[in-house]
Every structure is written in C-alpha cells, then in structure tokens.
Design a protein around this motif. Structure first.
Motif, PDB file in Angstrom:
ATOM      1  N   GLY A 102     -30.015 -24.894 -32.287  1.00 25.26           N
ATOM      2  CA  GLY A 102     -31.375 -24.432 -32.094  1.00 25.26           C
ATOM      3  C   GLY A 102     -32.305 -25.128 -33.066  1.00 25.26           C
ATOM      4  O   GLY A 102     -32.169 -26.319 -33.366  1.00 25.26           O
ATOM      5  N   GLU A 103     -33.257 -24.384 -33.593  1.00 26.45           N
ATOM      6  CA  GLU A 103     -34.177 -24.964 -34.564  1.00 26.45           C
ATOM      7  C   GLU A 103     -33.426 -25.499 -35.768  1.00 26.45           C
ATOM      8  O   GLU A 103     -33.799 -26.500 -36.370  1.00 26.45           O
ATOM      9  N   ALA A 104     -32.335 -24.823 -36.103  1.00 24.64           N
ATOM     10  CA  ALA A 104     -31.455 -25.294 -37.178  1.00 24.64           C
ATOM     11  C   ALA A 104     -30.027 -24.945 -36.776  1.00 24.64           C
ATOM     12  O   ALA A 104     -29.763 -23.861 -36.266  1.00 24.64           O
ATOM     13  N   PRO A 105     -29.066 -25.864 -36.962  1.00 24.88           N
ATOM     14  CA  PRO A 105     -27.691 -25.607 -36.522  1.00 24.88           C
ATOM     15  C   PRO A 105     -27.001 -24.517 -37.331  1.00 24.88           C
ATOM     16  O   PRO A 105     -27.252 -24.349 -38.525  1.00 24.88           O
ATOM     17  N   GLU A 106     -26.124 -23.778 -36.651  1.00 26.39           N
ATOM     18  CA  GLU A 106     -25.301 -22.762 -37.304  1.00 26.39           C
ATOM     19  C   GLU A 106     -23.946 -22.758 -36.607  1.00 26.39           C
ATOM     20  O   GLU A 106     -23.878 -22.818 -35.378  1.00 26.39           O
ATOM     21  N   SER A 107     -22.865 -22.668 -37.381  1.00 30.95           N
ATOM     22  CA  SER A 107     -21.526 -22.874 -36.842  1.00 30.95           C
ATOM     23  C   SER A 107     -20.628 -21.651 -36.961  1.00 30.95           C
ATOM     24  O   SER A 107     -20.787 -20.832 -37.868  1.00 30.95           O
ATOM     25  N   THR A 108     -19.665 -21.563 -36.030  1.00 30.99           N
ATOM     26  CA  THR A 108     -18.632 -20.538 -36.075  1.00 30.99           C
ATOM     27  C   THR A 108     -17.281 -21.191 -35.768  1.00 30.99           C
ATOM     28  O   THR A 108     -17.220 -22.221 -35.085  1.00 30.99           O
ATOM     29  N   PHE A 109     -16.207 -20.574 -36.277  1.00 25.91           N
ATOM     30  CA  PHE A 109     -14.859 -21.090 -36.074  1.00 25.91           C
ATOM     31  C   PHE A 109     -14.012 -20.085 -35.298  1.00 25.91           C
ATOM     32  O   PHE A 109     -14.184 -18.878 -35.420  1.00 25.91           O
ATOM     33  N   ALA A 110     -13.067 -20.617 -34.517  1.00 26.74           N
ATOM     34  CA  ALA A 110     -12.036 -19.803 -33.892  1.00 26.74           C
ATOM     35  C   ALA A 110     -10.764 -20.644 -33.828  1.00 26.74           C
ATOM     36  O   ALA A 110     -10.825 -21.881 -33.780  1.00 26.74           O
ATOM     37  N   PHE A 111      -9.589 -19.964 -33.827  1.00 26.26           N
ATOM     38  CA  PHE A 111      -8.310 -20.674 -33.838  1.00 26.26           C
ATOM     39  C   PHE A 111      -7.411 -20.131 -32.725  1.00 26.26           C
ATOM     40  O   PHE A 111      -7.402 -18.930 -32.450  1.00 26.26           O
ATOM     41  N   TYR A 112      -6.641 -21.042 -32.119  1.00 26.40           N
ATOM     42  CA  TYR A 112      -5.786 -20.694 -30.995  1.00 26.40           C
ATOM     43  C   TYR A 112      -4.440 -21.391 -31.153  1.00 26.40           C
ATOM     44  O   TYR A 112      -4.348 -22.470 -31.764  1.00 26.40           O
ATOM     45  N   ASP A 113      -3.403 -20.778 -30.573  1.00 25.03           N
ATOM     46  CA  ASP A 113      -2.136 -21.488 -30.523  1.00 25.03           C
ATOM     47  C   ASP A 113      -2.186 -22.475 -29.356  1.00 25.03           C
ATOM     48  O   ASP A 113      -3.195 -22.564 -28.643  1.00 25.03           O
ATOM     49  N   THR A 114      -1.118 -23.217 -29.134  1.00 19.00           N
ATOM     50  CA  THR A 114      -1.156 -24.255 -28.108  1.00 19.00           C
ATOM     51  C   THR A 114      -1.108 -23.692 -26.691  1.00 19.00           C
ATOM     52  O   THR A 114      -1.216 -24.442 -25.729  1.00 19.00           O
ATOM     53  N   GLY A 115      -0.970 -22.370 -26.572  1.00 18.58           N
ATOM     54  CA  GLY A 115      -1.093 -21.725 -25.272  1.00 18.58           C
ATOM     55  C   GLY A 115      -2.452 -21.077 -25.096  1.00 18.58           C
ATOM     56  O   GLY A 115      -2.663 -20.300 -24.159  1.00 18.58           O
TER      57      GLY A 115
END
Length: 202
Positions: A102-115
């Motif tokens: 948006g006007e300024a970037p903001e980030s989030t993380f998520a993690f998954y297994d290979t399935g």
C-alpha cells in the motif's frame, strides 16, 4: 557453525518450487487457483512474461523462480515470496512471506510443511523492533535526529526474502510521509539482515 542451508536438499529432486506453487491449496490465495498458477509456471519456462489474469481480473506475475525460491506479484497491492528451508532435523518447510504494497509495505510470515499443512514455527523469524531500524549518524545533531523521528508514525516493518544470499532483509516503512520527507528519512534508516543457518534466521 554449519554452512548455510537454503535449498531443497531435503526435498526430492523431482519436487522443486514450481511443483509447490502448483500444489498450493487454492484457499491460500483464493483468486489464484491451480489453473492460473500452472499457467504462470508454464509461461515462465517458455521464456515469456509469466502473467495470468487472476479470478479478480487483475494481473498476477511470476517475477522470479528457481529450484527453491519464487517471487510472485499477486496484484498491484500484494506480493508473495516463497522459499524452501531445509532444516537440520532433515525436513523441509515452506516459508511464505506476504507483503502488502500500500502506501508503505508491511509484511507477514507463515510456514507450511511440504504437504501445505500450516505449521507453527516460533522463533524461526526474529522479532525486529522498529526502532532497531533507525540510527543517528555521527554527523547529525540530536535536534535534527529527533525532528526526523517525529515523522515515523506509525511504525511499520517490511521484510524481503533475498534469493541471492539466502537471507531476510528487514526495513522500516514510512507511511504518511511525502517524497521529500522520505528522502530526508533515508539518512537515519538502516536495514537488518538475517541469514538462515538450518535452525533459524540469525
């Protein structure tokens, strides 16, 4: 300390990032279904612009892809980066970094297994305090520095997954500032880089 591991050494040679993009559940990006994701990957390996029109009739582009990394511009306001992280335990997790543009970037993380089952990975990504991304240069007086600090409200942190040296780079976003103000703020803003070591980013 063991060498950096950011590869699919823990994943069979037949399963590269392109395969994980295609096998991703539609529910993770509802407007980008399997057909659309497959189309992007096919275009990428054909050597043409890897763009598809998603279910919202907006352009989605696969900007970068290799065996263990992908960078997808989902829309004008959203970016997704994917990386395969091989762990010391012998398994592999998929790191998904979503950034709102948006006007300024903001980030989030998520993690998954290979399935593509979501897994909780506490401590895997460091907690970066916004003020750790600000530093007063030796040549700047305190009054000027405090004047610039007042422009940093609200404080928002953005991250980027670097495919070249296998790291996360954190920076401070500067919403509600003018172009001229952002140019001034560059004098006090710093980035922090964390490298994957098989256990965590540090």
């Amino acid at each position: 300390m063991m060498a950096l591991i950011w590869a699919f050494s823990g994943v069979s040679a037949q399963r590269q990032m392109k395969d994980f993009i295609i096998s991703m559940p539609d529910s993770l990006v509802r407007y980008l279904n399997t057909t659309k994701r497959t189309e992007m990957v096919d275009f990428y390996f054909m050597g043409v612009k890897a763009e598809t029109f998603n279910l919202l009739s907006e352009g989605t582009v696969l900007d970068s892809l290799n065996a263990n990394y992908a960078d997808i511009r989902l829309s004008e306001s959203s970016r997704m980066q994917l990386g395969l992280l091989s762990r010391e335990e012998g398994d592999t997790v998929i790191c998904m970094l979503r950034t709102y543009l948006g006007e300024a970037p903001e980030s989030t993380f998520a993690f998954y297994d290979t399935g593509w089952k979501k897994v909780e990975m506490p401590g895997l990504v460091p907690t970066v305090e916004p003020m750790s991304l600000v530093q007063r240069p030796d040549t700047m007086d305190t009054e000027k520095y405090e004047e610039l600090l007042r422009l940093l409200d609200p404080l928002m942190v953005a991250a980027e997954m670097a495919p070249g040296d296998r790291s996360l780079v954190f920076s401070l976003s500067t919403p509600m500032t003018t172009k001229k103000e952002r140019e001034k703020l560059n004098a006090i803003l710093v980035q922090r880089k964390f490298k994957w070591n098989g256990r965590t980013f540090n």
